[in-house]
Design a protein around this motif. Structure first.
Motif, PDB file in Angstrom:
ATOM      1  N   ASP A  94      37.402 -16.468  22.475  1.00  8.08           N
ATOM      2  CA  ASP A  94      36.923 -17.461  23.442  1.00  8.08           C
ATOM      3  C   ASP A  94      37.967 -17.715  24.521  1.00  8.08           C
ATOM      4  OD1 ASP A  94      34.556 -17.706  22.094  1.00  8.08           O
ATOM      5  OD2 ASP A  94      35.126 -19.515  20.992  1.00  8.08           O
ATOM      6  N   SER A  95      39.225 -17.896  24.080  1.00 12.31           N
ATOM      7  CA  SER A  95      40.307 -18.154  25.028  1.00 12.31           C
ATOM      8  C   SER A  95      40.518 -16.961  25.962  1.00 12.31           C
ATOM      9  CB  SER A  95      41.594 -18.458  24.264  1.00 12.31           C
ATOM     10  OG  SER A  95      42.691 -18.604  25.141  1.00 12.31           O
ATOM     11  N   SER A  96      40.464 -15.737  25.409  1.00 16.13           N
ATOM     12  CA  SER A  96      40.683 -14.535  26.212  1.00 16.13           C
ATOM     13  C   SER A  96      39.586 -14.347  27.243  1.00 16.13           C
ATOM     14  CB  SER A  96      40.762 -13.299  25.297  1.00 16.13           C
ATOM     15  OG  SER A  96      41.844 -13.414  24.384  1.00 16.13           O
ATOM     16  N   VAL A  97      38.333 -14.604  26.841  1.00 17.88           N
ATOM     17  CA  VAL A  97      37.211 -14.456  27.774  1.00 17.88           C
ATOM     18  C   VAL A  97      37.340 -15.455  28.925  1.00 17.88           C
ATOM     19  CG1 VAL A  97      34.725 -14.776  28.041  1.00 17.88           C
ATOM     20  CG2 VAL A  97      35.618 -13.475  26.107  1.00 17.88           C
ATOM     21  N   LYS A  98      37.712 -16.698  28.607  1.00 17.97           N
ATOM     22  CA  LYS A  98      37.879 -17.706  29.655  1.00 17.97           C
ATOM     23  C   LYS A  98      38.975 -17.298  30.635  1.00 17.97           C
ATOM     24  CE  LYS A  98      36.338 -21.627  26.834  1.00 17.97           C
ATOM     25  NZ  LYS A  98      36.747 -22.873  26.145  1.00 17.97           N
ATOM     26  N   ILE A  99      40.078 -16.784  30.099  1.00 12.84           N
ATOM     27  CA  ILE A  99      41.180 -16.352  30.963  1.00 12.84           C
ATOM     28  C   ILE A  99      40.754 -15.170  31.828  1.00 12.84           C
ATOM     29  CG2 ILE A  99      43.479 -15.299  30.964  1.00 12.84           C
ATOM     30  CD1 ILE A  99      44.123 -16.971  28.478  1.00 12.84           C
ATOM     31  N   MET A 100      40.030 -14.210  31.236  1.00  9.96           N
ATOM     32  CA  MET A 100      39.593 -13.045  31.996  1.00  9.96           C
ATOM     33  C   MET A 100      38.638 -13.433  33.118  1.00  9.96           C
ATOM     34  SD  MET A 100      41.213 -10.412  31.038  1.00  9.96           S
ATOM     35  CE  MET A 100      40.340  -9.497  32.283  1.00  9.96           C
ATOM     36  N   ILE A 101      37.770 -14.415  32.840  1.00 12.18           N
ATOM     37  CA  ILE A 101      36.856 -14.884  33.898  1.00 12.18           C
ATOM     38  C   ILE A 101      37.655 -15.472  35.053  1.00 12.18           C
ATOM     39  CG2 ILE A 101      35.100 -16.612  34.452  1.00 12.18           C
ATOM     40  CD1 ILE A 101      33.967 -16.185  31.643  1.00 12.18           C
ATOM     41  N   LYS A 102      38.654 -16.303  34.720  1.00 10.93           N
ATOM     42  CA  LYS A 102      39.480 -16.895  35.766  1.00 10.93           C
ATOM     43  C   LYS A 102      40.229 -15.818  36.559  1.00 10.93           C
ATOM     44  CE  LYS A 102      40.389 -21.371  33.550  1.00 10.93           C
ATOM     45  NZ  LYS A 102      41.453 -22.267  33.032  1.00 10.93           N
ATOM     46  N   ILE A 103      40.812 -14.854  35.849  1.00 11.91           N
ATOM     47  CA  ILE A 103      41.559 -13.784  36.512  1.00 11.91           C
ATOM     48  C   ILE A 103      40.642 -12.993  37.440  1.00 11.91           C
ATOM     49  CG2 ILE A 103      42.723 -11.575  36.115  1.00 11.91           C
ATOM     50  CD1 ILE A 103      43.991 -12.807  33.633  1.00 11.91           C
ATOM     51  N   ASN A 144      37.306  -2.492  37.664  1.00  9.97           N
ATOM     52  CA  ASN A 144      36.935  -1.514  36.649  1.00  9.97           C
ATOM     53  C   ASN A 144      38.062  -1.227  35.667  1.00  9.97           C
ATOM     54  OD1 ASN A 144      34.414  -1.219  37.835  1.00  9.97           O
ATOM     55  ND2 ASN A 144      35.082   0.476  39.136  1.00  9.97           N
ATOM     56  N   THR A 145      39.290  -1.526  36.050  1.00 11.70           N
ATOM     57  CA  THR A 145      40.412  -1.195  35.173  1.00 11.70           C
ATOM     58  C   THR A 145      41.105  -2.411  34.603  1.00 11.70           C
ATOM     59  OG1 THR A 145      41.913  -1.082  37.066  1.00 11.70           O
ATOM     60  CG2 THR A 145      40.846   0.967  36.392  1.00 11.70           C
ATOM     61  N   VAL A 146      41.055  -3.550  35.286  1.00 14.01           N
ATOM     62  CA  VAL A 146      41.809  -4.721  34.838  1.00 14.01           C
ATOM     63  C   VAL A 146      41.309  -5.229  33.492  1.00 14.01           C
ATOM     64  CG1 VAL A 146      42.375  -7.121  35.331  1.00 14.01           C
ATOM     65  CG2 VAL A 146      42.486  -5.412  37.144  1.00 14.01           C
ATOM     66  N   ILE A 147      39.986  -5.428  33.363  1.00 14.23           N
ATOM     67  CA  ILE A 147      39.434  -5.999  32.142  1.00 14.23           C
ATOM     68  C   ILE A 147      39.647  -5.092  30.934  1.00 14.23           C
ATOM     69  CG2 ILE A 147      37.297  -6.704  31.002  1.00 14.23           C
ATOM     70  CD1 ILE A 147      36.387  -7.911  33.616  1.00 14.23           C
ATOM     71  N   PRO A 148      39.322  -3.771  31.008  1.00 19.11           N
ATOM     72  CA  PRO A 148      39.558  -2.920  29.833  1.00 19.11           C
ATOM     73  C   PRO A 148      41.016  -2.865  29.404  1.00 19.11           C
ATOM     74  CG  PRO A 148      38.117  -1.817  31.395  1.00 19.11           C
ATOM     75  CD  PRO A 148      38.660  -3.036  32.097  1.00 19.11           C
TER      76      PRO A 148
END
Length: 222
Positions: free
Chosen positions: A130-139, A1-5
């Motif tokens: 696009d790059s940020s979303v891919k990284i966030m999915i991996k994280i 709940n806190t990492v992504i925002p």
């Protein structure tokens, strides 16, 4: 709940800065790493290598110095002053050689060729998103997998209380920190365990770091 925002805006901004050629200077990685924590220090060091501001070896050194939990995390979540000192004093000492890194000047383009080669801001923004979303999915996946593994290890009652704290922490840092604080250890034992978890980052933090530094091919053994 806190990492992504919290993390996504910094990933987006760093990606956009890198695309615009604004991610320059060694202190860009230091500032971003110290403010945001894992894995933004590694991401910033990777950006500097990609644009030629530092060499790969210098980038790996920067990653070791600034890819750490943020001071806000240490003071707000752990709340053991000795851990903050144990994590950041060696990091600051390792930063001293950074002062002596030679500056790498990038090739300057003429204003005419620069205007022809530089895409509009919207394509760059979309590329950074696009790059940020891919990284966030991996994280997110790494955090979920290693958190599940850590909780599973805690159900192994044949292990000693110490091992049921150490092994989860080496898998996922925050799970181990919570376990150390709730296992009935002395304050000194809690500080030692938390310092170990924070400096290593857990397998989760290591995997996150690997995922954001693929373009620079950093070695995780450095």
């Amino acid at each position: 709940n806190t990492v992504i925002p919290v993390l996504f805006p910094f990933l987006l901004a760093s990606g956009l800065f890198a695309s615009l050629g604004m991610a320059s200077g060694k202190w860009y990685a230091v500032l971003l790493g110290f403010l945001c924590g894992y894995p933004m220090g590694a991401k910033a060091a990777c950006d500097l290598v990609k644009e030629g501001s530092v060499t790969k070896k210098q980038g790996q050194w920067l990653m070791c110095c600034c890819n750490l939990p943020s001071p806000m995390f240490l003071t707000g979540f752990i709340r053991i002053p000795a851990v903050t000192w144990a994590v950041y004093v060696p990091a600051v000492m390792l930063l001293i050689p950074v002062f002596f890194f030679p500056e790498h000047k990038k090739r300057k383009l003429s204003s005419e060729s620069h205007s022809e080669d530089l895409p509009g801001i919207m394509p760059l923004l979309e590329q950074a998103m696009d790059s940020s979303v891919k990284i966030m999915i991996k994280i997110g996946i790494y955090m979920m997998v290693f958190s599940i593994l850590s909780v599973w290890i805690q159900t192994f009652h044949f292990l000693s209380p110490f091992m049921r704290t150490l092994l989860p922490g080496l898998s996922e840092m925050t799970i181990g920190i919570n376990a150390a604080k709730n296992a009935g250890f002395s304050m000194r034992q809690q500080a030692v365990l938390c310092a170990i978890f924070c400096t290593f980052g857990g397998c989760s933090g290591l995997s996150q770091t690997k995922s954001v530094t693929e373009d620079a091919a950093f070695s995780m053994k450095f």
